[in-house]
Scaffold this active site. Structure first.
Site, PDB file in Angstrom:
ATOM      1  CB  SER A  30      -2.913  75.994  79.886  1.00 32.34           C
ATOM      2  OG  SER A  30      -3.864  76.886  80.430  1.00 32.34           O
ATOM      3  CE1 TYR A  45      -1.499  74.767  85.065  1.00 32.87           C
ATOM      4  CE2 TYR A  45      -2.212  76.679  83.811  1.00 32.87           C
ATOM      5  CZ  TYR A  45      -2.283  75.321  84.075  1.00 32.87           C
ATOM      6  OH  TYR A  45      -3.133  74.521  83.342  1.00 32.87           O
TER       7      TYR A  45
HETATM    8  P1  NAD Z   1      -6.042  66.539  87.014  1.00 26.65           P
HETATM    9  O1  NAD Z   1      -5.594  66.986  88.364  1.00 26.65           O
HETATM   10  O2  NAD Z   1      -7.349  65.849  86.849  1.00 26.65           O
HETATM   11  O3  NAD Z   1      -4.944  65.609  86.339  1.00 26.65           O
HETATM   12  C1  NAD Z   1      -3.580  65.776  86.529  1.00 26.65           C
HETATM   13  C2  NAD Z   1      -2.932  64.432  86.379  1.00 26.65           C
HETATM   14  O4  NAD Z   1      -1.518  64.610  86.572  1.00 26.65           O
HETATM   15  C3  NAD Z   1      -3.410  63.409  87.401  1.00 26.65           C
HETATM   16  O5  NAD Z   1      -3.428  62.121  86.825  1.00 26.65           O
HETATM   17  C4  NAD Z   1      -2.309  63.491  88.469  1.00 26.65           C
HETATM   18  O6  NAD Z   1      -2.201  62.311  89.239  1.00 26.65           O
HETATM   19  C5  NAD Z   1      -1.111  63.677  87.570  1.00 26.65           C
HETATM   20  N1  NAD Z   1       0.054  64.168  88.258  1.00 26.65           N
HETATM   21  C6  NAD Z   1       0.194  65.263  89.051  1.00 26.65           C
HETATM   22  N2  NAD Z   1       1.444  65.340  89.516  1.00 26.65           N
HETATM   23  C7  NAD Z   1       2.118  64.289  88.989  1.00 26.65           C
HETATM   24  C8  NAD Z   1       3.457  63.826  89.087  1.00 26.65           C
HETATM   25  N3  NAD Z   1       4.378  64.456  89.834  1.00 26.65           N
HETATM   26  N4  NAD Z   1       3.787  62.702  88.410  1.00 26.65           N
HETATM   27  C9  NAD Z   1       2.871  62.026  87.680  1.00 26.65           C
HETATM   28  N5  NAD Z   1       1.601  62.416  87.557  1.00 26.65           N
HETATM   29  C10 NAD Z   1       1.244  63.546  88.199  1.00 26.65           C
HETATM   30  O7  NAD Z   1      -5.950  67.859  86.136  1.00 26.65           O
HETATM   31  P2  NAD Z   1      -6.344  68.187  84.620  1.00 26.65           P
HETATM   32  O8  NAD Z   1      -7.139  69.421  84.685  1.00 26.65           O
HETATM   33  O9  NAD Z   1      -6.855  66.999  83.906  1.00 26.65           O
HETATM   34  O10 NAD Z   1      -4.905  68.602  84.063  1.00 26.65           O
HETATM   35  C11 NAD Z   1      -4.237  67.908  83.045  1.00 26.65           C
HETATM   36  C12 NAD Z   1      -3.400  68.883  82.252  1.00 26.65           C
HETATM   37  O11 NAD Z   1      -4.258  69.812  81.593  1.00 26.65           O
HETATM   38  C13 NAD Z   1      -2.448  69.718  83.112  1.00 26.65           C
HETATM   39  O12 NAD Z   1      -1.210  69.847  82.443  1.00 26.65           O
HETATM   40  C14 NAD Z   1      -3.147  71.051  83.210  1.00 26.65           C
HETATM   41  O13 NAD Z   1      -2.252  72.104  83.409  1.00 26.65           O
HETATM   42  C15 NAD Z   1      -3.798  71.118  81.843  1.00 26.65           C
HETATM   43  N6  NAD Z   1      -4.920  72.051  81.751  1.00 26.65           N
HETATM   44  C16 NAD Z   1      -6.026  71.924  82.542  1.00 26.65           C
HETATM   45  C17 NAD Z   1      -7.060  72.823  82.403  1.00 26.65           C
HETATM   46  C18 NAD Z   1      -8.301  72.733  83.222  1.00 26.65           C
HETATM   47  O14 NAD Z   1      -9.110  73.670  83.171  1.00 26.65           O
HETATM   48  N7  NAD Z   1      -8.549  71.659  83.940  1.00 26.65           N
HETATM   49  C19 NAD Z   1      -6.963  73.865  81.484  1.00 26.65           C
HETATM   50  C20 NAD Z   1      -5.820  73.979  80.708  1.00 26.65           C
HETATM   51  C21 NAD Z   1      -4.816  73.059  80.847  1.00 26.65           C
END
Ligand code: NAD
Length: 259
Positions: A141, A154
């Site tokens: 991130s 985080y």
């Molecule tokens: P999201 O909530 O859409 O996806 C998260 C995924 O992780 C889902 O499939 C969820 O079911 C899964 N998950 C959560 N806990 C779990 C567990 N214990 N075991 C297995 N699966 C699990 O969120 P996203 O925004 O797509 O996030 C994906 C990644 O991107 C994360 O690591 C997040 O930190 C990172 N990220 C997101 C953003 C943003 O703005 N959305 C920005 C930077 C980084």
């Protein structure tokens, strides 16, 4: 480009993971999906865009549980031979001032955002090294590079994931395996919609106003990065052109970290 290769994307039932899974399947990779969302729908979405011959499978491991991670890697190896592309994407968020931060939330964020990548990497790496080809992509991130208040676990987990990325890149530097991190800014996924909802409730704003408020605060482009853009970056990391991109923390953040 990825025909006859197999990719495991953790947390790929929604959001960024699903976007990356679709992009890799379009390049011909077999996909192992994972996550707590609607597995059937995610598999159908990936299969719909997959190149001919690419198969889609699902493993429901809880990424906070090392034994379940081990079982998932064993099952994936039994089905596909080995994992060639490992995308450590599963992640959760928890927002609270540090003195109110519930210790069990700290443990959960660290386990899912950081330790899961340690476990998948240690388990997938031997077969990648034996094949002298592999790609490990850690979805960190912009919070792996800079901090924001109220996100202690985080920010700590994502900075540490960038550190882990560099160590793995060094340990594989003379091999055909590369390890890099992607550092997105805001991406409108369920994880971020929850933060928009909390902001709307706290400030008495509409969804549109809270979304604008969120973007204006940190993201100079005032635009969300999309899962499709992140998928394209992951495909680049898998390409021959990226063979010597090692240990990078590549932000795609609308200028956030440039400030
Ligand atoms: P999201 O909530 O859409 O996806 C998260 C995924 O992780 C889902 O499939 C969820 O079911 C899964 N998950 C959560 N806990 C779990 C567990 N214990 N075991 C297995 N699966 C699990 O969120 P996203 O925004 O797509 O996030 C994906 C990644 O991107 C994360 O690591 C997040 O930190 C990172 N990220 C997101 C953003 C943003 O703005 N959305 C920005 C930077 C980084």
């Amino acid at each position: 480009m990825l025909a006859n290769k197999t990719a495991l994307v953790t947390g790929s039932t929604s959001g960024i993971g699903l976007g990356i899974a679709k992009a890799l399947a379009q390049q011909g990779a077999h996909l192992v999906l994972n996550g707590f969302g609607d597995a059937q729908a995610a598999c159908a979405e990936v299969a719909a865009v997959a190149a001919p011959g690419a198969r889609v499978s699902y493993q429901g491991a809880d990424m906070s549980q090392p034994q379940q991670i081990e079982a998932m890697l064993r099952a994936a190896a039994a089905e596909f031979g080995r994992i060639d592309v490992l995308v450590n994407n599963a992640g959760i968020q928890h927002v609270a001032p540090i003195e109110d931060f519930a210790p069990e939330r700290w443990d959960a964020v660290l386990a899912i955002n950081l330790s899961s990548a340690f476990h998948t990497t240690r388990l997938a790496l031997p077969a990648m090294k034996a094949a002298n080809w592999g790609r490990i992509i850690n979805v960190a991130s912009v919070h792996g590079l800079v901090a924001s208040a109220y996100k202690a676990a985080y920010v700590a987990s994502k900075h540490a994931l960038v550190g882990l990325t560099k160590v793995v890149a060094l340990e594989t530097a003379t091999t055909g395996v590369t390890c890099n991190a992607i550092c997105p800014g805001w991406v409108l996924t369920p994880l971020v919609q929850k933060q928009v909802d909390e902001r709307a409730a706290a400030l008495g704003l509409s969804n549109a106003e809270a979304t604008k408020h969120l973007l204006c605060e940190k993201e100079p482009s005032l635009q969300f990065t999309t899962p499709e853009e992140l998928g394209a970056l992951a495909v680049f990391f898998c390409s021959a052109a990226a063979a010597n991109v090692r240990g990078a923390a590549w932000n795609m953040d609308g200028g956030w970290a440039a400030q």
